[in-house]
Design a protein around this motif. Sequence first.
Motif, PDB file in Angstrom:
ATOM      1  N   TYR A  60      -1.984  -7.992  -3.977  1.00  4.81           N
ATOM      2  CA  TYR A  60      -2.994  -6.999  -4.340  1.00  4.81           C
ATOM      3  C   TYR A  60      -3.828  -6.568  -3.134  1.00  4.81           C
ATOM      4  O   TYR A  60      -4.261  -5.414  -3.058  1.00  4.81           O
ATOM      5  CB  TYR A  60      -3.887  -7.546  -5.449  1.00  4.81           C
ATOM      6  N   LEU A  61      -4.048  -7.479  -2.184  1.00  3.30           N
ATOM      7  CA  LEU A  61      -4.775  -7.101  -0.970  1.00  3.30           C
ATOM      8  C   LEU A  61      -4.025  -6.006  -0.216  1.00  3.30           C
ATOM      9  O   LEU A  61      -4.632  -5.082   0.336  1.00  3.30           O
ATOM     10  CB  LEU A  61      -4.971  -8.317  -0.068  1.00  3.30           C
ATOM     11  N   VAL A  62      -2.706  -6.107  -0.188  1.00  5.77           N
ATOM     12  CA  VAL A  62      -1.899  -5.097   0.501  1.00  5.77           C
ATOM     13  C   VAL A  62      -1.654  -3.890  -0.397  1.00  5.77           C
ATOM     14  O   VAL A  62      -1.769  -2.736   0.038  1.00  5.77           O
ATOM     15  CB  VAL A  62      -0.562  -5.702   0.971  1.00  5.77           C
ATOM     16  N   ALA A  63      -1.344  -4.133  -1.669  1.00  2.16           N
ATOM     17  CA  ALA A  63      -0.995  -3.042  -2.572  1.00  2.16           C
ATOM     18  C   ALA A  63      -2.142  -2.065  -2.762  1.00  2.16           C
ATOM     19  O   ALA A  63      -1.899  -0.874  -3.021  1.00  2.16           O
ATOM     20  CB  ALA A  63      -0.548  -3.589  -3.914  1.00  2.16           C
ATOM     21  N   GLY A  64      -3.389  -2.524  -2.639  1.00  2.00           N
ATOM     22  CA  GLY A  64      -4.511  -1.596  -2.756  1.00  2.00           C
ATOM     23  C   GLY A  64      -4.389  -0.431  -1.801  1.00  2.00           C
ATOM     24  O   GLY A  64      -4.737   0.709  -2.147  1.00  2.00           O
ATOM     25  N   LEU A  65      -3.869  -0.689  -0.610  1.00  2.00           N
ATOM     26  CA  LEU A  65      -3.684   0.379   0.372  1.00  2.00           C
ATOM     27  C   LEU A  65      -2.589   1.349  -0.071  1.00  2.00           C
ATOM     28  O   LEU A  65      -2.685   2.556   0.160  1.00  2.00           O
ATOM     29  CB  LEU A  65      -3.331  -0.221   1.735  1.00  2.00           C
ATOM     30  N   PHE A  66      -1.554   0.828  -0.709  1.00  2.00           N
ATOM     31  CA  PHE A  66      -0.478   1.675  -1.203  1.00  2.00           C
ATOM     32  C   PHE A  66      -0.960   2.531  -2.376  1.00  2.00           C
ATOM     33  O   PHE A  66      -0.570   3.704  -2.487  1.00  2.00           O
ATOM     34  CB  PHE A  66       0.711   0.806  -1.611  1.00  2.00           C
ATOM     35  N   PHE A  67      -1.797   1.954  -3.245  1.00  2.00           N
ATOM     36  CA  PHE A  67      -2.364   2.729  -4.343  1.00  2.00           C
ATOM     37  C   PHE A  67      -3.264   3.837  -3.810  1.00  2.00           C
ATOM     38  O   PHE A  67      -3.354   4.919  -4.405  1.00  2.00           O
ATOM     39  CB  PHE A  67      -3.141   1.813  -5.289  1.00  2.00           C
ATOM     40  N   TRP A  68      -3.951   3.566  -2.724  1.00  2.00           N
ATOM     41  CA  TRP A  68      -4.779   4.585  -2.059  1.00  2.00           C
ATOM     42  C   TRP A  68      -3.940   5.818  -1.732  1.00  2.00           C
ATOM     43  O   TRP A  68      -4.308   6.956  -2.080  1.00  2.00           O
ATOM     44  CB  TRP A  68      -5.359   3.954  -0.803  1.00  2.00           C
ATOM     45  N   ALA A  69      -2.810   5.597  -1.079  1.00  2.00           N
ATOM     46  CA  ALA A  69      -1.925   6.710  -0.737  1.00  2.00           C
ATOM     47  C   ALA A  69      -1.344   7.351  -1.992  1.00  2.00           C
ATOM     48  O   ALA A  69      -1.302   8.589  -2.121  1.00  2.00           O
ATOM     49  CB  ALA A  69      -0.804   6.211   0.181  1.00  2.00           C
ATOM     50  N   TRP A  70      -0.910   6.529  -2.920  1.00  2.00           N
ATOM     51  CA  TRP A  70      -0.269   7.016  -4.140  1.00  2.00           C
ATOM     52  C   TRP A  70      -1.205   7.931  -4.930  1.00  2.00           C
ATOM     53  O   TRP A  70      -0.799   9.012  -5.374  1.00  2.00           O
ATOM     54  CB  TRP A  70       0.154   5.821  -4.973  1.00  2.00           C
ATOM     55  N   CYS A  71      -2.453   7.518  -5.102  1.00  2.00           N
ATOM     56  CA  CYS A  71      -3.412   8.307  -5.880  1.00  2.00           C
ATOM     57  C   CYS A  71      -3.722   9.635  -5.217  1.00  2.00           C
ATOM     58  O   CYS A  71      -4.094  10.599  -5.891  1.00  2.00           O
ATOM     59  CB  CYS A  71      -4.698   7.522  -6.091  1.00  2.00           C
ATOM     60  N   LEU A  72      -3.589   9.682  -3.910  1.00  2.00           N
ATOM     61  CA  LEU A  72      -3.863  10.914  -3.179  1.00  2.00           C
ATOM     62  C   LEU A  72      -2.606  11.762  -2.989  1.00  2.00           C
ATOM     63  O   LEU A  72      -2.598  12.722  -2.226  1.00  2.00           O
ATOM     64  CB  LEU A  72      -4.496  10.590  -1.823  1.00  2.00           C
ATOM     65  N   GLY A  73      -1.538  11.401  -3.711  1.00  2.00           N
ATOM     66  CA  GLY A  73      -0.332  12.222  -3.717  1.00  2.00           C
ATOM     67  C   GLY A  73       0.642  11.959  -2.591  1.00  2.00           C
ATOM     68  O   GLY A  73       1.554  12.764  -2.355  1.00  2.00           O
TER      69      GLY A  73
END
Length: 226
Positions: free
Chosen positions: A181-194
């Motif tokens: 989750y510490l790493v995936a949060g960064l991926f969700f950041w990109a994902w949510c911004l398209g």
Amino acid sequence: MLELFELRGADSEILFSPYCWRVRLALAHKGLPFKGNPLRFTDKEPLACSGQGLVPVIRDGEKVVNDSVAIFQYLDATYPEKTLLGDSLAANRARLLEKLIFTAVRMPLLKILVPRVFVAIDNADKDYFRSSREKALGMSLEAFADRQAGLDAFVSAVAPLEAWLQTQEYLDGEQPAGTDYLVAGLFFWAWCLGEQPWTPGSAVDAWFQRILKQYEAQFGAVKRAA
């Protein structure tokens, strides 16, 4: 019920902070119900209870905790089922991981995502976002943003993750936990911004999709910016 103070865009359903996503994923992992309290960058008054002005912040009754790793530690201590980090040694390792990924993964993503963040946020936040980020970066947002350089650096940064995830489904082993989750949060950041700067069909992509599907099974589809 737990309350999570988190960051929103102009659309209240666009939740793009990587640090807040860490906490959302951690709460989902624990199976803890919570109320999201999405705030704009300039909505500082609701955070006064934490004694500082940054998200994420959780409020659990009378207890208020800020900082994603500190929140992980609090959740493990208070709700020990389904551990995130474990003992103090593991928590220290999480702090080390946080320092490493800040430079290796977050900064390349920032080069890609800064223009998207600026478009996604409320007009009332734009002056604050520009002035605060340009002060931190030492240059204008336009000078800092460099999509291709960000993509190249991101691909290099996630190469060790790709190799690791070719041998197991999650960074923490057979099941996801705090490191994921510490790493995936960064991926969700990109994902949510398209954005999806990682390679479709890669081991990293399969790992992210597993975490995404687990989250969406509990909370519904994650809204992405156009």
